[in-house]
Design a protein around this motif. Structure first.
Motif, PDB file in Angstrom:
ATOM      1  N   GLN A 135      79.104  60.599  53.000  1.00  0.00           N
ATOM      2  CA  GLN A 135      78.825  60.148  51.641  1.00  0.00           C
ATOM      3  C   GLN A 135      79.835  59.129  51.144  1.00  0.00           C
ATOM      4  OE1 GLN A 135      75.953  60.998  50.157  1.00  0.00           O
ATOM      5  NE2 GLN A 135      75.562  62.048  52.096  1.00  0.00           N
ATOM      6  N   VAL A 136      80.981  59.008  51.826  1.00  0.00           N
ATOM      7  CA  VAL A 136      82.009  58.078  51.327  1.00  0.00           C
ATOM      8  C   VAL A 136      81.521  56.627  51.324  1.00  0.00           C
ATOM      9  CG1 VAL A 136      84.352  57.229  51.711  1.00  0.00           C
ATOM     10  CG2 VAL A 136      83.882  59.704  51.821  1.00  0.00           C
ATOM     11  N   PRO A 137      80.986  55.996  52.397  1.00  0.00           N
ATOM     12  CA  PRO A 137      80.852  56.527  53.748  1.00  0.00           C
ATOM     13  C   PRO A 137      82.071  56.216  54.626  1.00  0.00           C
ATOM     14  CG  PRO A 137      79.651  54.460  53.546  1.00  0.00           C
ATOM     15  CD  PRO A 137      80.270  54.729  52.203  1.00  0.00           C
ATOM     16  N   LEU A 138      82.390  57.204  55.463  1.00  0.00           N
ATOM     17  CA  LEU A 138      83.466  57.108  56.445  1.00  0.00           C
ATOM     18  C   LEU A 138      82.875  57.502  57.793  1.00  0.00           C
ATOM     19  CD1 LEU A 138      86.441  56.922  57.391  1.00  0.00           C
ATOM     20  CD2 LEU A 138      86.749  59.270  56.541  1.00  0.00           C
ATOM     21  N   MET A 139      82.821  56.567  58.712  1.00  0.00           N
ATOM     22  CA  MET A 139      82.168  56.792  59.994  1.00  0.00           C
ATOM     23  C   MET A 139      83.155  57.341  61.026  1.00  0.00           C
ATOM     24  SD  MET A 139      79.361  55.807  58.813  1.00  0.00           S
ATOM     25  CE  MET A 139      78.343  55.986  60.285  1.00  0.00           C
ATOM     26  N   GLY A 140      82.595  58.101  61.995  1.00  0.00           N
ATOM     27  CA  GLY A 140      83.395  58.604  63.106  1.00  0.00           C
ATOM     28  C   GLY A 140      83.943  59.995  62.898  1.00  0.00           C
ATOM     29  N   PHE A 141      83.596  60.625  61.775  1.00  0.00           N
ATOM     30  CA  PHE A 141      84.072  61.978  61.491  1.00  0.00           C
ATOM     31  C   PHE A 141      82.875  62.829  61.071  1.00  0.00           C
ATOM     32  CE2 PHE A 141      87.564  59.091  60.679  1.00  0.00           C
ATOM     33  CZ  PHE A 141      88.632  59.688  61.351  1.00  0.00           C
ATOM     34  N   ALA A 142      82.663  63.931  61.779  1.00  0.00           N
ATOM     35  CA  ALA A 142      81.472  64.742  61.563  1.00  0.00           C
ATOM     36  C   ALA A 142      81.607  65.679  60.376  1.00  0.00           C
ATOM     37  CB  ALA A 142      81.163  65.556  62.825  1.00  0.00           C
ATOM     38  N   ARG A 143      82.832  66.025  60.017  1.00  0.00           N
ATOM     39  CA  ARG A 143      83.007  67.004  58.931  1.00  0.00           C
ATOM     40  C   ARG A 143      84.175  66.597  58.044  1.00  0.00           C
ATOM     41  NH1 ARG A 143      87.406  70.018  60.178  1.00  0.00           N
ATOM     42  NH2 ARG A 143      88.117  70.021  62.348  1.00  0.00           N
ATOM     43  N   GLU A 144      84.187  67.192  56.866  1.00  0.00           N
ATOM     44  CA  GLU A 144      85.227  66.917  55.876  1.00  0.00           C
ATOM     45  C   GLU A 144      86.590  67.402  56.378  1.00  0.00           C
ATOM     46  OE1 GLU A 144      86.475  68.871  51.620  1.00  0.00           O
ATOM     47  OE2 GLU A 144      84.333  68.616  52.050  1.00  0.00           O
ATOM     48  N   ARG A 145      87.618  66.589  56.141  1.00  0.00           N
ATOM     49  CA  ARG A 145      88.987  66.953  56.475  1.00  0.00           C
ATOM     50  C   ARG A 145      89.897  66.677  55.280  1.00  0.00           C
ATOM     51  NH1 ARG A 145      89.887  64.282  62.544  1.00  0.00           N
ATOM     52  NH2 ARG A 145      87.923  65.032  63.452  1.00  0.00           N
ATOM     53  N   GLU A 146      90.954  67.448  55.203  1.00  0.00           N
ATOM     54  CA  GLU A 146      91.940  67.197  54.151  1.00  0.00           C
ATOM     55  C   GLU A 146      92.655  65.879  54.399  1.00  0.00           C
ATOM     56  OE1 GLU A 146      95.997  69.337  53.451  1.00  0.00           O
ATOM     57  OE2 GLU A 146      94.464  70.446  52.324  1.00  0.00           O
ATOM     58  N   GLU A 147      92.865  65.562  55.686  1.00  0.00           N
ATOM     59  CA  GLU A 147      93.520  64.305  56.046  1.00  0.00           C
ATOM     60  C   GLU A 147      92.852  63.721  57.276  1.00  0.00           C
ATOM     61  OE1 GLU A 147      98.022  63.337  55.893  1.00  0.00           O
ATOM     62  OE2 GLU A 147      97.618  63.912  57.972  1.00  0.00           O
ATOM     63  N   TYR A 148      92.568  62.435  57.219  1.00  0.00           N
ATOM     64  CA  TYR A 148      91.989  61.703  58.341  1.00  0.00           C
ATOM     65  C   TYR A 148      93.062  60.808  58.957  1.00  0.00           C
ATOM     66  CZ  TYR A 148      87.627  63.063  56.056  1.00  0.00           C
ATOM     67  OH  TYR A 148      86.609  63.776  55.476  1.00  0.00           O
ATOM     68  N   GLN A 149      92.853  60.436  60.209  1.00  0.00           N
ATOM     69  CA  GLN A 149      93.771  59.524  60.878  1.00  0.00           C
ATOM     70  C   GLN A 149      92.978  58.414  61.564  1.00  0.00           C
ATOM     71  OE1 GLN A 149      96.652  61.400  63.464  1.00  0.00           O
ATOM     72  NE2 GLN A 149      96.836  63.203  62.158  1.00  0.00           N
ATOM     73  N   LEU A 150      93.486  57.181  61.442  1.00  0.00           N
ATOM     74  CA  LEU A 150      92.883  56.037  62.120  1.00  0.00           C
ATOM     75  C   LEU A 150      93.984  55.167  62.705  1.00  0.00           C
ATOM     76  CD1 LEU A 150      90.110  54.779  59.650  1.00  0.00           C
ATOM     77  CD2 LEU A 150      89.742  55.847  61.884  1.00  0.00           C
ATOM     78  N   PRO A 151      93.770  54.627  63.910  1.00  0.00           N
ATOM     79  CA  PRO A 151      94.721  53.646  64.445  1.00  0.00           C
ATOM     80  C   PRO A 151      94.546  52.317  63.728  1.00  0.00           C
ATOM     81  CG  PRO A 151      92.867  53.904  65.935  1.00  0.00           C
ATOM     82  CD  PRO A 151      92.668  54.901  64.828  1.00  0.00           C
ATOM     83  N   LEU A 152      95.669  51.700  63.391  1.00  0.00           N
ATOM     84  CA  LEU A 152      95.600  50.453  62.641  1.00  0.00           C
ATOM     85  C   LEU A 152      96.766  49.571  63.053  1.00  0.00           C
ATOM     86  CD1 LEU A 152      93.584  49.514  60.444  1.00  0.00           C
ATOM     87  CD2 LEU A 152      95.289  50.138  58.745  1.00  0.00           C
ATOM     88  N   GLN A 153      96.481  48.560  63.868  1.00  0.00           N
ATOM     89  CA  GLN A 153      97.474  47.590  64.321  1.00  0.00           C
ATOM     90  C   GLN A 153      98.737  48.268  64.869  1.00  0.00           C
ATOM     91  OE1 GLN A 153      98.237  44.407  61.510  1.00  0.00           O
ATOM     92  NE2 GLN A 153      96.381  43.354  62.186  1.00  0.00           N
ATOM     93  N   GLY A 154      98.529  49.170  65.812  1.00  0.00           N
ATOM     94  CA  GLY A 154      99.651  49.785  66.497  1.00  0.00           C
ATOM     95  C   GLY A 154     100.294  50.962  65.790  1.00  0.00           C
TER      96      GLY A 154
END
Length: 283
Positions: A135-154
């Motif tokens: 609904q955010v939308p935030l792709m690549g995550f199947a369920r709600e998390r308190e904290e997400y992590q993404l790689p970003l320029q190293g």
């Protein structure tokens, strides 16, 4: 709002905690601005200058006084704007349309109950936050998390995510003044995980009742204040137990109060508005 030659556009200039707006009355059914015209109007050198344009239009819901739409400085449209909602409410009071202290207004995200608190202060019920990634939308995550992590320029960026009718990522930082807003904001907005881009907030918890915030907004860049961004930061931090459920959010342009009772409940945002001037702009 036709783009005919010699168009003269009447407007109100307003701001909420420094987040500034050009407010245009289109209740007569006039067409809204094209993206190109909105961008010209918002230009701070050759136009009036603003973060967003607010068009006040006929209501969509029975019992509402008016509806409004939001146009970013780059001409794109937005679904929600908390500071804009308060300014629309103040405009309706100042123009005599609102004759009581409580009334409803419609935004692209829904209907909002408003209360005039006096002294230019208004509260707005902003709706129920949605933390589901889809609904955010935030792709690549199947369920709600308190904290997400993404790689970003190293490096790995850690954030919370929530929708308030528009998408928000909230990064908790130790010192908001030193946050990499201008670097990290655009990078997250351009990340494939956010197909509709995202408003990026950088939040510093001062104590359980107070946080400081900077927001890099879609279609605008960093603004002095972002009402929906303050709501997003507050509920992410409240959900983590980092903030009490009634907290102050300090932004560079002013302070907002955010109240949220928890899951399934609406957010109530309170804060200032200011009328700056009335004007006419020739296109």
């Amino acid at each position: 709002m036709a783009e005919a030659a010699n168009l003269v556009l009447r407007f109100s200039k307003m701001h909420g905690a420094g987040n500034d707006f050009v407010v245009v009355d289109l209740r007569d059914g006039s067409a809204p601005p094209s993206p190109a015209l909105a961008a010209r109007l918002a230009d701070r050198h050759t136009g009036v200058g603003c973060d967003q344009i607010l068009t006040i239009e006929a209501p969509h819901s029975e019992g509402s006084l008016a509806s409004y739409r939001i146009w970013n400085a780059d001409g794109s449209s937005a679904q929600q704007c908390g500071n804009g909602a308060r300014c629309v409410a103040a405009w309706l009071v100042r123009s005599g349309v609102a004759t009581s202290a409580t009334f409803n207004i419609d935004s692209p995200a829904g209907t909002h109950a408003v209360q005039d608190l006096g002294g230019g202060q208004f509260s707005v019920v902003m709706g129920v936050p949605d933390f589901e990634p889809a609904q955010v939308p935030l792709m690549g995550f199947a369920r709600e998390r308190e904290e997400y992590q993404l790689p970003l320029q190293g490096e790995t960026v850690r954030f919370g995510a929530v929708s308030l009718g528009n998408p928000h990522a909230v990064i908790e930082v130790g010192l908001v003044d030193a946050a990499p807003v201008d670097r990290m904001g655009p990078l997250l907005q351009q990340h494939a995980s956010f197909p509709d881009s995202v408003n990026v907030g950088f939040a510093q918890v001062v104590d359980s009742g107070h946080a400081r915030l900077r927001v890099y907004e879609r279609g605008v860049g960093e603004t002095l204040a972002c009402g929906s961004g303050a709501c997003a930061a507050a509920v992410v931090l409240m959900q983590r137990g980092r903030l009490a459920h009634d907290a102050r959010i300090s932004l560079r342009g002013g302070e907002l109060r955010i109240q949220w009772e928890g899951a399934g409940q609406p957010i109530v945002m309170s804060g200032p508005t200011a009328h700056v001037f009335e004007g006419e702009w020739s296109a």
